[in-house]
Design a protein around this motif. Structure first.
Motif, mmCIF file in Angstrom:
data_model
loop_
_atom_site.group_PDB
_atom_site.id
_atom_site.type_symbol
_atom_site.label_atom_id
_atom_site.label_comp_id
_atom_site.label_asym_id
_atom_site.label_seq_id
_atom_site.Cartn_x
_atom_site.Cartn_y
_atom_site.Cartn_z
ATOM 1 N N ILE A 74 0.827 -1.128 0.036
ATOM 2 C CA ILE A 74 -0.040 0.091 0.096
ATOM 3 C C ILE A 74 0.878 1.295 0.172
ATOM 4 N N ILE A 75 0.510 2.195 -0.795
ATOM 5 C CA ILE A 75 1.322 3.393 -0.656
ATOM 6 C C ILE A 75 0.240 4.514 -0.317
ATOM 7 N N ALA A 76 0.480 5.181 0.850
ATOM 8 C CA ALA A 76 -0.575 6.184 1.225
ATOM 9 C C ALA A 76 0.321 7.489 1.302
ATOM 10 N N TYR A 180 3.715 2.064 2.512
ATOM 11 C CA TYR A 180 4.797 3.178 2.278
ATOM 12 C C TYR A 180 4.014 4.290 2.131
ATOM 13 N N PRO A 181 4.437 5.216 3.196
ATOM 14 C CA PRO A 181 4.112 6.566 3.347
ATOM 15 C C PRO A 181 5.144 7.407 2.061
ATOM 16 N N ALA A 182 4.354 8.438 1.575
ATOM 17 C CA ALA A 182 4.807 9.434 0.514
ATOM 18 C C ALA A 182 4.525 10.821 0.575
ATOM 19 N N TYR A 198 4.712 26.849 -11.886
ATOM 20 C CA TYR A 198 5.947 27.793 -11.346
ATOM 21 C C TYR A 198 7.067 26.884 -11.249
ATOM 22 N N PRO A 199 8.167 27.332 -11.662
ATOM 23 C CA PRO A 199 9.332 26.779 -11.906
ATOM 24 C C PRO A 199 10.044 26.287 -10.719
ATOM 25 N N GLY A 200 10.634 24.957 -10.592
ATOM 26 C CA GLY A 200 11.255 24.703 -9.286
ATOM 27 C C GLY A 200 11.289 23.087 -9.472
ATOM 28 N N LEU A 201 11.996 22.425 -8.301
ATOM 29 C CA LEU A 201 12.085 21.077 -8.278
ATOM 30 C C LEU A 201 10.851 20.491 -7.498
ATOM 31 N N ALA A 202 10.096 19.663 -8.210
ATOM 32 C CA ALA A 202 8.818 18.937 -7.697
ATOM 33 C C ALA A 202 9.282 17.527 -7.241
ATOM 34 N N VAL A 203 9.171 17.251 -6.025
ATOM 35 C CA VAL A 203 9.727 15.810 -5.533
ATOM 36 C C VAL A 203 8.525 14.913 -4.915
ATOM 37 N N VAL A 204 8.383 13.733 -5.204
ATOM 38 C CA VAL A 204 7.734 12.761 -4.345
ATOM 39 C C VAL A 204 8.638 11.999 -3.745
ATOM 40 N N GLU A 205 8.706 11.977 -2.429
ATOM 41 C CA GLU A 205 9.446 10.897 -1.507
ATOM 42 C C GLU A 205 8.850 9.804 -0.933
ATOM 43 N N PHE A 206 9.359 8.619 -1.365
ATOM 44 C CA PHE A 206 8.750 7.342 -0.705
ATOM 45 C C PHE A 206 9.542 7.329 0.784
ATOM 46 N N LEU A 207 8.935 6.936 1.924
ATOM 47 C CA LEU A 207 9.461 6.899 3.101
ATOM 48 C C LEU A 207 9.620 5.634 3.708
ATOM 49 N N ASP A 208 10.118 5.431 4.588
ATOM 50 C CA ASP A 208 10.315 4.123 5.216
ATOM 51 C C ASP A 208 8.869 3.217 5.412
ATOM 52 N N PRO A 209 9.077 2.079 5.110
ATOM 53 C CA PRO A 209 7.425 1.592 5.026
ATOM 54 C C PRO A 209 7.012 1.318 6.784
#
Length: 246
Positions: A74-76, A180-182, A198-209
């Motif tokens: 599961i990804i939350a 997995y929290p994200a 808008y310009p910039g660095l967009a991130v998705v980060e998978f965290l510890d399960p």
């Protein structure tokens, strides 16, 4: 870059992104109707197209961090805009999303959502919907994949707090799979509403399960803590002061 020029480039991005969706949707439709693999391929190609277009036209670079989940998990995830959907779908092998039932009737999106195994929920029937959701998900897991749920139930603008709903915990209990929290900061660059990008660095980060077996209340508290802390850190890294956001 002037505000008007950025607005025009943002509008051009939206037009070209959805034009690409329509073209890919039509080209792959005959194959997607009979092959889930073909449907996923079309969706992943759209993710590539939209991310490239965002970088070139409006200056949104994007990346995925952390250990990418595989297998039956599961990804939350924090949900701030359409961009976090694209990043998650492209990153994991076989994503399938918990989605509102109305999206099934959306041109192109509805067809492909059904074909890749997304699971619709009728928000008007919350009690029955949650019970049915666990049954539907258990049946869908016959085809292995990564189940993505947005525990706040909708897109949430940066800096806005909405409660975490019990659906994520019910899935966690019922499926007995790791969660997995994200975290994300994409809403700073690709807002949930409006044309401007808008310009910039967009991130998705998978965290510890979070391992299976945690009591429901503890799971919900831990999930919210990890997702909110991670998202706030990503937004701070991007140079935004949460106290100044609406």
């Amino acid at each position: 870059m002037s505000h008007a020029f950025r607005w025009l480039r943002s509008l051009m991005f939206i037009i070209l992104a959805y034009a690409g969706m329509a073209v890919l949707g039509l080209v792959f439709a005959p194959f997607a109707l009979f092959s889930r693999k073909a449907a996923r391929r079309a969706c992943k190609l759209f993710c590539v197209w939209a991310r490239w277009l965002a970088r070139v036209l409006v200056g949104i670079r994007s990346e995925v961090r952390g250990t990418v989940p595989t297998g039956e998990v599961i990804i939350a995830a924090k949900h701030q805009s359409f961009l976090d959907i694209l990043l998650i779908f492209q990153a994991v092998p076989h994503a399938k999303f918990i989605m509102k039932r109305e999206l099934l009737w959306t041109p192109v999106i509805g067809l492909y959502a059904k074909r890749i195994g997304c699971i619709p929920v009728d928000r008007k029937k919350r009690g029955k919907a949650i019970a049915q959701l666990v049954k539907d998900v258990a049946a869908e897991f016959v085809d292995p994949g990564q189940l993505v749920i947005y525990p706040q139930g909708t897109r949430v603008s940066p800096g806005v707090r909405l409660p975490y709903k019990v659906g994520a915990a019910l899935l966690y209990d019922g499926l007995e799979e790791p969660c997995y929290p994200a975290a994300t900061n994409v809403g700073l660059f690709w807002p949930r509403k409006g044309i401007m990008r808008y310009p910039g660095l967009a991130v998705v980060e998978f965290l510890d399960p979070i391992a299976p077996g945690m009591p429901r209340a503890e799971f919900m508290a831990e999930l919210e803590k990890r997702v909110e802390t991670g998202s706030n850190a990503l937004m701070k890294e991007a140079g935004f002061d949460l106290n100044e956001l609406d």
